[in-house]
Motif scaffolding. Structure first.
Motif, PDB file in Angstrom:
ATOM      1  N   VAL A 292      56.513  28.063  35.596  1.00 30.78           N
ATOM      2  CA  VAL A 292      57.008  26.783  35.403  1.00 30.78           C
ATOM      3  C   VAL A 292      55.613  26.506  34.469  1.00 30.78           C
ATOM      4  O   VAL A 292      55.667  25.647  33.343  1.00 30.78           O
ATOM      5  CB  VAL A 292      57.138  25.747  36.617  1.00 30.78           C
ATOM      6  N   THR A 293      54.464  26.591  34.939  1.00 30.77           N
ATOM      7  CA  THR A 293      53.167  25.778  34.310  1.00 30.77           C
ATOM      8  C   THR A 293      52.927  26.506  33.178  1.00 30.77           C
ATOM      9  O   THR A 293      52.757  25.856  31.924  1.00 30.77           O
ATOM     10  CB  THR A 293      52.012  26.015  35.334  1.00 30.77           C
ATOM     11  N   ILE A 296      55.521  25.284  30.303  1.00 29.37           N
ATOM     12  CA  ILE A 296      55.421  23.903  29.903  1.00 29.37           C
ATOM     13  C   ILE A 296      54.205  23.971  28.808  1.00 29.37           C
ATOM     14  O   ILE A 296      54.309  23.415  27.810  1.00 29.37           O
ATOM     15  CB  ILE A 296      55.021  22.991  30.992  1.00 29.37           C
ATOM     16  N   SER A 299      55.728  25.658  25.852  1.00 32.34           N
ATOM     17  CA  SER A 299      56.617  24.749  25.328  1.00 32.34           C
ATOM     18  C   SER A 299      56.122  23.668  24.417  1.00 32.34           C
ATOM     19  O   SER A 299      56.420  23.381  23.337  1.00 32.34           O
ATOM     20  CB  SER A 299      57.581  24.229  26.366  1.00 32.34           C
ATOM     21  N   ILE A 365      63.490  25.048  27.162  1.00 33.02           N
ATOM     22  CA  ILE A 365      62.952  23.687  27.094  1.00 33.02           C
ATOM     23  C   ILE A 365      62.817  23.372  25.532  1.00 33.02           C
ATOM     24  O   ILE A 365      63.414  22.094  25.159  1.00 33.02           O
ATOM     25  CB  ILE A 365      61.505  23.631  27.645  1.00 33.02           C
TER      26      ILE A 365
END
Length: 554
Positions: A292-293, A296, A299, A365
């Protein structure tokens, strides 16, 4: 229930029904369907309902989908288009590929990612979805705009680059040097291209001309040719995807390429459904959570960094900030190619499944957010415009070259939009002795009008900066033949900001838009379809009356 899903037909029925349901939801949310299809895979996979049992069958359909996708990409890559690819599209595309790869690689290394995985991810971040961008620009009627043409140009550059990247990385061996690898690629690719060129010249035109007597047979041959060269691509040490691309490229110069592409588009989209379902079903939430990190951070780089790279390149090349900004938004997402590219790396043993989880999460995302960024690009530009001056030269010379028209101070009428209706209106007013200036955002229209010595200004009705260069103080009328009421309202506000005191006329296609523009202060509402139908009815009635009178006299 579990027994029922052991039946492949029942399983596929459930997957298609769920895909249709989530597809409707995606359309309502104005999202690309691939987002919905990945969600179908997640829901139908072991993480949720556990419907997916026939993985081997789904995998076969997924491979066919990817093969047809690459085949269609190659099919649309007209050799003449490649030869005449605009220098701006080429420079912007190559520049964006280079800088995105470099910065992406540096970010990956900073996050502690290994070199091979960092290379794959950095390259994957450079690809934007041609399918999604063309659809969004088409919905906004911006395919023929300057930024739309440039965007399509560098998307073609990306399509070529992804194939080259697949060729290179599919040929990399742990025990081989870079020079040996490049020589091997060059030799095998050169041999394949020589064979394909000979086929394009002497064999394929004859075959397609013979088969074109039956559209079904032509379609069957296209699919067979795509799968045959996919197998050949693997035999030569490349991937199936490369072989499929070369198969499409070999038919790109034939007369029937558009017919084949049109018939394959629906089949491609249907088969790609299973690729994304398979992808979603294989995703592990634990793997997604671990990424996830990183997702992000990547993204944000794609959503912000990629457009800034394009802004900087196009600004340096002499384009206005609005054109550069609109074109830059088209690279604010990664594509289905990025996921396919990473999946290929896993098949080759270069990557583990965590790379696919990371890329898929970045895709979800960026595709979701960039879709809204493009749909609401005008509002976004208005908000960010004061901060974009950094990316614009004092004299954006490349666009100014399109503004060659001599703007006479005694211009009577300014017409925005020179499609069939607008150009006809301009010519008729000129024939009646009025001095008319046209404004259009399609560079081909501008060139065509300039060759006919018709006064024309390149510009977009949504760009208030263009109004500064128009003779508004002397024009008696400003006419917009643009169909979109929102664009017309935006133009009306711009005219008010520049203290235009003349009259305005705007076209609409329905009564509600007409009432909206009337309330906004438009002096004359034009109904092209109504007026044409009324005129046709009048001359038909007059002709019938004349005939009746003639018969009566006899």
């Amino acid at each position: 229930m579990q027994t029922a899903f052991e039946n492949p037909f029942f399983e596929f029925t459930a997957l298609l029904a769920l895909s249709a349901l989530l597809g409707v939801l995606a359309i309502r949310l104005r999202q690309p369907l691939l987002i919905a299809f990945i969600l179908v895979g997640i829901l139908a996979g072991p993480a949720a309902f556990g419907w997916v049992q026939s993985l081997d069958k789904i995998d076969l359909l997924a491979q066919l989908g990817v093969t047809i996708l690459l085949f269609v990409v190659g099919l649309k890559l007209d050799p003449h288009l490649v030869r005449h690819l605009g220098p701006v599209a080429l420079a912007t595309g190559l520049g964006q590929l280079f800088f995105t790869t470099v910065f992406g690689f540096m970010i990956a290394l900073a996050l502690g990612i290994g070199q091979m995985k960092a290379i794959y991810i950095a390259v994957a971040l450079t690809f934007s979805s041609t399918i999604i961008i063309v659809k969004l620009l088409s919905d906004k009627r911006e395919l023929d705009s300057l930024h739309g043409r440039i965007a399509i140009g560098f998307l073609i550059v990306q399509d070529i680059a992804v194939v080259i990247a697949m060729m290179v990385l599919s040929s990399v061996k742990a025990d081989a040097s870079l020079i040996t690898t490049l020589l091997s690629i060059s030799l095998r690719l050169g041999s394949a291209l020589v064979i394909i060129v000979l086929l394009m010249r002497y064999v394929l035109p004859v075959i397609t001309h013979t088969l074109a007597r039956s559209q079904e047979l032509l379609l069957l041959f296209a699919i067979a040719w795509a799968t045959l060269l996919s197998v050949g691509g693997e035999f030569l040490g490349f991937s199936k995807e490369v072989g499929a691309f070369l198969a499409g490229f070999s038919l790109a110069a034939t007369t029937y390429r558009d017919a084949i592409a049109a018939r394959l588009s629906s089949l491609r989209d249907f088969l790609l459904l299973f690729f994304f379902i398979e992808l979603g079903s294989k995703l592990e939430f634990q793997a997604l959570g671990d990424e996830v990190t990183s997702a992000i951070i990547f993204s944000l780089f794609v959503l912000i960094g990629n457009p800034l790279i394009v802004l900087a390149i196009m600004g340096y090349m002499g384009y206005r900030k609005r054109t550069a900004f609109m074109a830059g938004l088209t690279v604010a997402q990664i594509s289905e190619f990025s996921i396919i590219f990473i999946a290929m790396g896993i098949q080759l043993g270069h990557l583990d499944s965590s790379a696919l989880a990371l890329t898929t999460l970045v895709g979800l995302i960026t595709i979701t957010l960039s879709t809204y960024m493009i749909l609401y690009s005008d509002h976004l530009y208005t908000w960010l415009s004061p901060w974009l001056n950094l990316f614009e030269r004092q004299k954006p010379f490349r666009e100014m070259q399109m503004d060659k028209s001599k703007l006479h101070s005694d211009t009577d009428v300014i017409i925005f939009g020179l499609g069939r209706y607008g150009s006809r209106l301009l010519l008729r007013l000129r024939d009646q002795g009025y001095k008319v200036l046209g404004v259009d955002f399609d560079p081909e229209v501008v060139r065509h009008m300039q060759h006919q010595s018709i006064p024309i200004q390149f510009g977009d009705a949504e760009d208030h900066d263009i109004l500064e260069h128009l003779p508004l103080n002397d024009a008696q009328w400003v006419i917009s033949t643009l169909y979109n009421s929102k664009v017309n309202l935006h133009l009306l506000r711009g005219l008010a900001n520049y203290n235009y005191t003349g009259k305005t006329a705007m076209t609409v296609h329905n009564e509600s838009d007409g009432e909206l523009l009337k309330q906004a202060g438009v002096d004359r509402i034009l109904y092209p379809f109504h007026n044409a139908a009324d005129y046709a009815a009048d001359i038909t009635a007059q002709s019938m009356n004349d005939q009746m009178e003639k018969n009566h006299e006899q």
